[in-house]
Design a protein around this motif. Sequence first.
Motif, PDB file in Angstrom:
ATOM      1  N   ASP A 152       1.063  -1.039  -0.176  1.00  0.00           N
ATOM      2  CA  ASP A 152      -0.031  -0.006   0.054  1.00  0.00           C
ATOM      3  C   ASP A 152       0.715   1.395   0.373  1.00  0.00           C
ATOM      4  O   ASP A 152       0.786   2.652  -1.008  1.00  0.00           O
ATOM      5  N   ARG A 153       2.092   1.232   0.413  1.00  0.00           N
ATOM      6  CA  ARG A 153       2.397   2.238   0.886  1.00  0.00           C
ATOM      7  C   ARG A 153       3.845   2.999  -0.268  1.00  0.00           C
ATOM      8  O   ARG A 153       3.751   3.708  -0.496  1.00  0.00           O
ATOM      9  N   LEU A 154       3.890   1.759  -0.803  1.00  0.00           N
ATOM     10  CA  LEU A 154       4.734   1.588  -2.183  1.00  0.00           C
ATOM     11  C   LEU A 154       3.861   2.548  -3.039  1.00  0.00           C
ATOM     12  O   LEU A 154       4.781   3.000  -4.101  1.00  0.00           O
ATOM     13  N   ALA A 155       2.253   1.591  -3.728  1.00  0.00           N
ATOM     14  CA  ALA A 155       1.619   1.894  -4.334  1.00  0.00           C
ATOM     15  C   ALA A 155       1.278   3.641  -3.985  1.00  0.00           C
ATOM     16  O   ALA A 155       1.212   4.665  -4.503  1.00  0.00           O
ATOM     17  N   GLN A 156       1.163   3.769  -2.948  1.00  0.00           N
ATOM     18  CA  GLN A 156       1.328   5.272  -2.082  1.00  0.00           C
ATOM     19  C   GLN A 156       2.067   6.871  -2.653  1.00  0.00           C
ATOM     20  O   GLN A 156       1.232   7.637  -3.185  1.00  0.00           O
ATOM     21  N   LEU A 157       3.205   6.512  -2.935  1.00  0.00           N
ATOM     22  CA  LEU A 157       3.973   7.131  -2.992  1.00  0.00           C
ATOM     23  C   LEU A 157       4.331   7.469  -4.388  1.00  0.00           C
ATOM     24  O   LEU A 157       4.611   8.745  -4.625  1.00  0.00           O
ATOM     25  N   ASP A 158       3.529   6.018  -5.222  1.00  0.00           N
ATOM     26  CA  ASP A 158       3.952   6.236  -6.799  1.00  0.00           C
ATOM     27  C   ASP A 158       2.773   7.247  -6.907  1.00  0.00           C
ATOM     28  O   ASP A 158       2.887   8.360  -8.105  1.00  0.00           O
ATOM     29  N   PHE A 159       1.954   6.765  -6.389  1.00  0.00           N
ATOM     30  CA  PHE A 159       0.580   7.880  -6.505  1.00  0.00           C
ATOM     31  C   PHE A 159       0.612   9.273  -6.390  1.00  0.00           C
ATOM     32  O   PHE A 159       0.572  10.007  -7.076  1.00  0.00           O
ATOM     33  N   TYR A 160       1.147   9.730  -4.876  1.00  0.00           N
ATOM     34  CA  TYR A 160       1.996  11.354  -4.760  1.00  0.00           C
ATOM     35  C   TYR A 160       2.844  11.769  -6.044  1.00  0.00           C
ATOM     36  O   TYR A 160       2.558  12.779  -6.124  1.00  0.00           O
ATOM     37  N   GLY A 161       3.567  10.771  -6.220  1.00  0.00           N
ATOM     38  CA  GLY A 161       4.676  11.497  -7.011  1.00  0.00           C
ATOM     39  C   GLY A 161       3.817  11.630  -8.906  1.00  0.00           C
ATOM     40  O   GLY A 161       3.829  12.822  -9.820  1.00  0.00           O
ATOM     41  N   ARG A 162       2.831  11.042  -8.573  1.00  0.00           N
ATOM     42  CA  ARG A 162       2.518  11.590 -10.158  1.00  0.00           C
ATOM     43  C   ARG A 162       0.728  11.878 -10.195  1.00  0.00           C
ATOM     44  O   ARG A 162       0.715  13.155 -11.093  1.00  0.00           O
ATOM     45  N   THR A 163       0.577  12.275  -8.701  1.00  0.00           N
ATOM     46  CA  THR A 163      -0.305  13.976  -8.736  1.00  0.00           C
ATOM     47  C   THR A 163       0.291  14.255  -7.768  1.00  0.00           C
ATOM     48  O   THR A 163      -0.157  15.674  -7.315  1.00  0.00           O
ATOM     49  N   LYS A 164       1.665  15.508  -8.110  1.00  0.00           N
ATOM     50  CA  LYS A 164       2.340  15.988  -7.686  1.00  0.00           C
ATOM     51  C   LYS A 164       2.480  16.369  -5.894  1.00  0.00           C
ATOM     52  O   LYS A 164       2.491  17.610  -6.059  1.00  0.00           O
ATOM     53  N   GLN A 165       2.423  15.749  -5.636  1.00  0.00           N
ATOM     54  CA  GLN A 165       2.335  15.783  -4.176  1.00  0.00           C
ATOM     55  C   GLN A 165       3.729  15.481  -3.495  1.00  0.00           C
ATOM     56  O   GLN A 165       4.492  14.232  -3.517  1.00  0.00           O
ATOM     57  N   ASN A 166       4.643  16.339  -2.361  1.00  0.00           N
ATOM     58  CA  ASN A 166       6.288  16.400  -2.540  1.00  0.00           C
ATOM     59  C   ASN A 166       6.274  15.581  -0.587  1.00  0.00           C
ATOM     60  O   ASN A 166       7.275  15.306   0.045  1.00  0.00           O
ATOM     61  N   MET A 167       5.434  14.977   0.861  1.00  0.00           N
ATOM     62  CA  MET A 167       5.241  14.964   1.421  1.00  0.00           C
ATOM     63  C   MET A 167       4.770  13.810   1.837  1.00  0.00           C
ATOM     64  O   MET A 167       3.341  13.741   1.568  1.00  0.00           O
ATOM     65  N   TYR A 168       4.881  12.472   2.353  1.00  0.00           N
ATOM     66  CA  TYR A 168       5.015  12.325   3.335  1.00  0.00           C
ATOM     67  C   TYR A 168       5.249  11.813   4.232  1.00  0.00           C
ATOM     68  O   TYR A 168       6.114  11.286   4.313  1.00  0.00           O
ATOM     69  N   VAL A 169       4.572  11.341   5.291  1.00  0.00           N
ATOM     70  CA  VAL A 169       4.750  11.562   6.577  1.00  0.00           C
ATOM     71  C   VAL A 169       4.455  10.053   7.430  1.00  0.00           C
ATOM     72  O   VAL A 169       3.299   9.930   7.104  1.00  0.00           O
ATOM     73  N   TYR A 170       5.855   8.849   7.739  1.00  0.00           N
ATOM     74  CA  TYR A 170       5.460   8.221   7.934  1.00  0.00           C
ATOM     75  C   TYR A 170       4.914   8.319   9.848  1.00  0.00           C
ATOM     76  O   TYR A 170       6.025   7.830  10.319  1.00  0.00           O
ATOM     77  N   SER A 171       3.668   7.715   9.749  1.00  0.00           N
ATOM     78  CA  SER A 171       3.574   7.633  11.889  1.00  0.00           C
ATOM     79  C   SER A 171       2.536   6.634  11.953  1.00  0.00           C
ATOM     80  O   SER A 171       1.605   7.287  13.112  1.00  0.00           O
ATOM     81  N   PRO A 172       2.562   5.577  11.571  1.00  0.00           N
ATOM     82  CA  PRO A 172       1.194   4.310  11.382  1.00  0.00           C
ATOM     83  C   PRO A 172       1.721   4.011  12.888  1.00  0.00           C
ATOM     84  O   PRO A 172       2.356   3.838  13.584  1.00  0.00           O
ATOM     85  N   LYS A 173       0.263   4.299  13.590  1.00  0.00           N
ATOM     86  CA  LYS A 173       0.026   4.194  14.836  1.00  0.00           C
ATOM     87  C   LYS A 173       0.779   2.204  15.461  1.00  0.00           C
ATOM     88  O   LYS A 173       0.717   1.817  16.163  1.00  0.00           O
ATOM     89  N   ASP A 174       0.392   1.456  14.477  1.00  0.00           N
ATOM     90  CA  ASP A 174       0.518   0.726  14.372  1.00  0.00           C
ATOM     91  C   ASP A 174       2.147  -0.133  14.836  1.00  0.00           C
ATOM     92  O   ASP A 174       2.319  -1.071  14.903  1.00  0.00           O
ATOM     93  N   ASP A 175       2.902   0.936  14.227  1.00  0.00           N
ATOM     94  CA  ASP A 175       4.704   0.348  14.237  1.00  0.00           C
ATOM     95  C   ASP A 175       4.378   0.843  15.750  1.00  0.00           C
ATOM     96  O   ASP A 175       4.756   1.903  16.340  1.00  0.00           O
ATOM     97  N   PRO A 176       4.653  -0.468  16.417  1.00  0.00           N
ATOM     98  CA  PRO A 176       5.340  -0.133  17.719  1.00  0.00           C
ATOM     99  C   PRO A 176       6.869   0.306  17.987  1.00  0.00           C
ATOM    100  O   PRO A 176       6.838   0.832  18.979  1.00  0.00           O
ATOM    101  N   PHE A 177       7.393   0.278  17.557  1.00  0.00           N
ATOM    102  CA  PHE A 177       9.104   0.703  17.093  1.00  0.00           C
ATOM    103  C   PHE A 177       8.414   2.972  17.069  1.00  0.00           C
ATOM    104  O   PHE A 177       9.528   3.946  16.962  1.00  0.00           O
ATOM    105  N   LEU A 178       7.456   3.385  16.653  1.00  0.00           N
ATOM    106  CA  LEU A 178       6.923   4.384  16.490  1.00  0.00           C
ATOM    107  C   LEU A 178       6.633   5.203  18.469  1.00  0.00           C
ATOM    108  O   LEU A 178       7.050   6.265  18.302  1.00  0.00           O
ATOM    109  N   ARG A 179       5.925   4.359  18.780  1.00  0.00           N
ATOM    110  CA  ARG A 179       5.695   4.525  20.215  1.00  0.00           C
ATOM    111  C   ARG A 179       5.823   3.652  21.651  1.00  0.00           C
ATOM    112  O   ARG A 179       7.214   4.687  22.289  1.00  0.00           O
ATOM    113  N   ALA A 180       5.871   2.555  21.594  1.00  0.00           N
ATOM    114  CA  ALA A 180       5.385   2.501  22.329  1.00  0.00           C
ATOM    115  C   ALA A 180       7.408   1.454  22.793  1.00  0.00           C
ATOM    116  O   ALA A 180       7.346   1.418  24.163  1.00  0.00           O
ATOM    117  N   ARG A 181       7.524   0.936  21.819  1.00  0.00           N
ATOM    118  CA  ARG A 181       8.906   0.735  21.434  1.00  0.00           C
ATOM    119  C   ARG A 181      10.414   1.743  21.249  1.00  0.00           C
ATOM    120  O   ARG A 181      10.342   1.070  20.289  1.00  0.00           O
TER     121      ARG A 181
END
Length: 850
Positions: A152-181
């Motif tokens: 999903d994330r790879l496809a999203q990044l391709d979509f952002y480039g194609r629609t001239k968007q230039n920022m993706y913030v990686y902040s998924p709450k499911d990634d324990p290494f972002l919050r709890a760990r």
Amino acid sequence: MTVPRTVVEVVGRGTDPFALAVVDQVLRAAGATTIVKLTGDDQATVDRDRGNGGLVVFVGGPAESGATALALAALRVNGPEGLPGGGYVLAADRGVIALSGVDTTGTFYAAHSLRQLFVSGKSRAFAIRDWPAAALRGVIEGFYGAPWSHADRLAQLDFYGRTKQNMYVYSPKDDPFLRARWRDQYPPEQLELLSQLVSRATANHVEFTYALSPGLSVCYSSDADKTALVTKFQSLWDIGVRSFAIPLDDISYTRWNCDADAAKFGSGGAAAGAAQAFLLNRVQQDFIAAHPGAERLQTVPTEYYDLADSPYKTALRTQLDKAVIVEWTGVGVIAGRITEKEARQAKEVFGHDILIWDNYPVNDYITERLLLGPYIGREPGVAKYLSGITANPMVQAEASKIAEFTSGDFLWNPDRYDPDASWLAAIADLAGPVAPALKVFAENNYSSLLVRLETGKPDLDSPVLRPLLTAFWSALENGNPRDAAANLSRYLTAMSTAPGELRRGMASNPKFLAETGPWLDQVGLYGQAGDHAVKMLLAQFDGDGAKAWAERGELVTALKRAQAIRVETSRGPRNPSTCTDVCVPFLNSALATADRWFGLPGIRPQPTTSLGTYTDHLPERMVDGDPATYYWSDRAPRSGDAVGIDLGTAQPVSHVDIAMGKPTSPDDFVHDGVLEYSADGEHWTAVKTVTEPVISADFPDGAKARYVRVRSTGTQIFWLVVREFTVSTPDSPRYTVTGTPAGPNLAAAADNNADSMYEAASPPVPGDALVVTATTPKPLGKVVVLAAEAGAGADVQIADAAGGWHTIGRMDGGYTELPAQGAVTDRVRLLWTPGGVAPKIAEVIPAFTR
């Protein structure tokens, strides 16, 4: 201008390779088979090729290739100098195409504009000078719940480039290494996946921002925790990340995680702001400033959703390094509108540059819905005045692209943004040739809290269907429904066929089909049910009761299938919500109208509950007229939880009967609660306290209610079973049903509910009969019998004054209507013909004249 088989490309040593790859794809898709690449400005070769009727494509801005400037000069088009970052010039005429970005990102965007212009393989001459209004435009994956996959994330990044968007913030709450760990380093295999995302972002000129959220456990004053943050960031820097954020949202700032913070900063909002500024400033100094090429550090403050000044905001404003960008959601966690004035105020109150974290189309708070409408409610000046906007998307990655397309469109050129046109373009981009079917699906999943807050209206789902329904009801009331019915039926047919069309036409996007499958099915079933509803009402308009009854059966079958669909949500399994506040109310109104025509009261109660559903024991089962079926919650009620019914409109009510619990779990009822009713859903009147599984109560004289509920006022360990929840009106007739053959729900044969059923357990034998007795004798105009299926035959009889029986006709099919000539009686009997099939009777309706 037609692309020939052989094309010459003139590039420089600095030409962006990703832009060049897009140009090559465009040229080959337009008919080129050979692409000759020239490096530098070999003007003789270029002129010779043009003279032979060929096509020369110059790729690269001033910092990439010097040759493009010569081509633009020949075309009499100014270069991109002076444009904002991402700006570009794209021009074509007389065998030359020139793509020139003010930077490499601009050239990449020029390549994608070329792709849009050459979708048919041909183009007229053109000259475009284009640039983004907002510096930062993109998406923040910041929702709670089921995560996006790596694909999903790879496809999203391709979509952002194609629609001239230039920022993706990686902040998924499911990634324990972002919050709890957050202190722990990533395992090598997970770091490799992040590295792939960073590479794909780079290829699409998207800034990959890594957002680490330490607030649940960080000690702000701790050198060790600061070092842990910097060390973690360094591991991401080593795989190519250049943009970092430290969100401090969704945490408590009145409770410290260590005694050292209390000793150093004190207590209260000002102390929390000072502590956060202290940590952020150290990361800014020790990591961001120490890494040339790093983007500005971002943070989400704990107070991220308002403009009210406070000691906390004052501390951030005065103590936080001005280089740090502050993220803000607008006025409210989900802002209906964001104005330029509010944006300026946000910059003043926080004292920093503002990046808006926009909570649309995020649906983690309402996961039974898809939010497929366009981006609205933001004034153009917002995009130009602040650093930018990142949209928080839905759990459904592919379906999020509709709203993401429109938010990106707004951010590029807000002054010319047309949400309706952008929305149609987004649908066409996602669905291609089956865009009309996706449009029908999307407009029945259109509304959102953002729309309701922005417009001030309760809901705006189904913007095409809604006026068609209004026109149909009006035409039916005025006695000329044919044209309105035809218009409505065409749209309902489009709804019913849309799922199949999308599954065939979007087979190359199985992810979209998988993540929207339950909603697709429901829209299709609502379309089918709606078409049957129109046919049912038209049949009654024509006086054809048999056809109306048959169409009613098809309607109910489709409706039950639609309401049996389940999706997993944060509150347990829920029915997906499509065509919100439009389809089900229409179908219920149609059924109520039809039932009144048949001679029934026409009450269509809808179940309401704050609890989830255990397995397939749906809420609808507590209003189906069958005490053998039941609604079963997926947990024990807590104080404030409620279960009840919605009558659709406020109306007089006289009595309520509620049966809770069941033989195998008799304690599954509300042990401490209150029975109450309301006309508007806000002001409630108590009827009685609830402590027993069976409730029978009269409403006060003159009571009017739309909602009736049992609300828990305590806590308990037992779950909740509701077998039946029945509300009577003063006009609801009451009957006693007796007779044979035996069946588990004999009373359903005359309970004023055409959806409940008396099903005999065996075929009738001689002497078997079903008797419906009213409270008092009255003049009888006619008798209507609604059978679930044809097959069981009976003589329809009425009792005379002497107690004998008089036959008025035969019941042979699904629908029977027999005149009774005003005979005064209190009893109707179906004297069964022996043999045949076991009777199934939905309703016996004695239509008394007064």
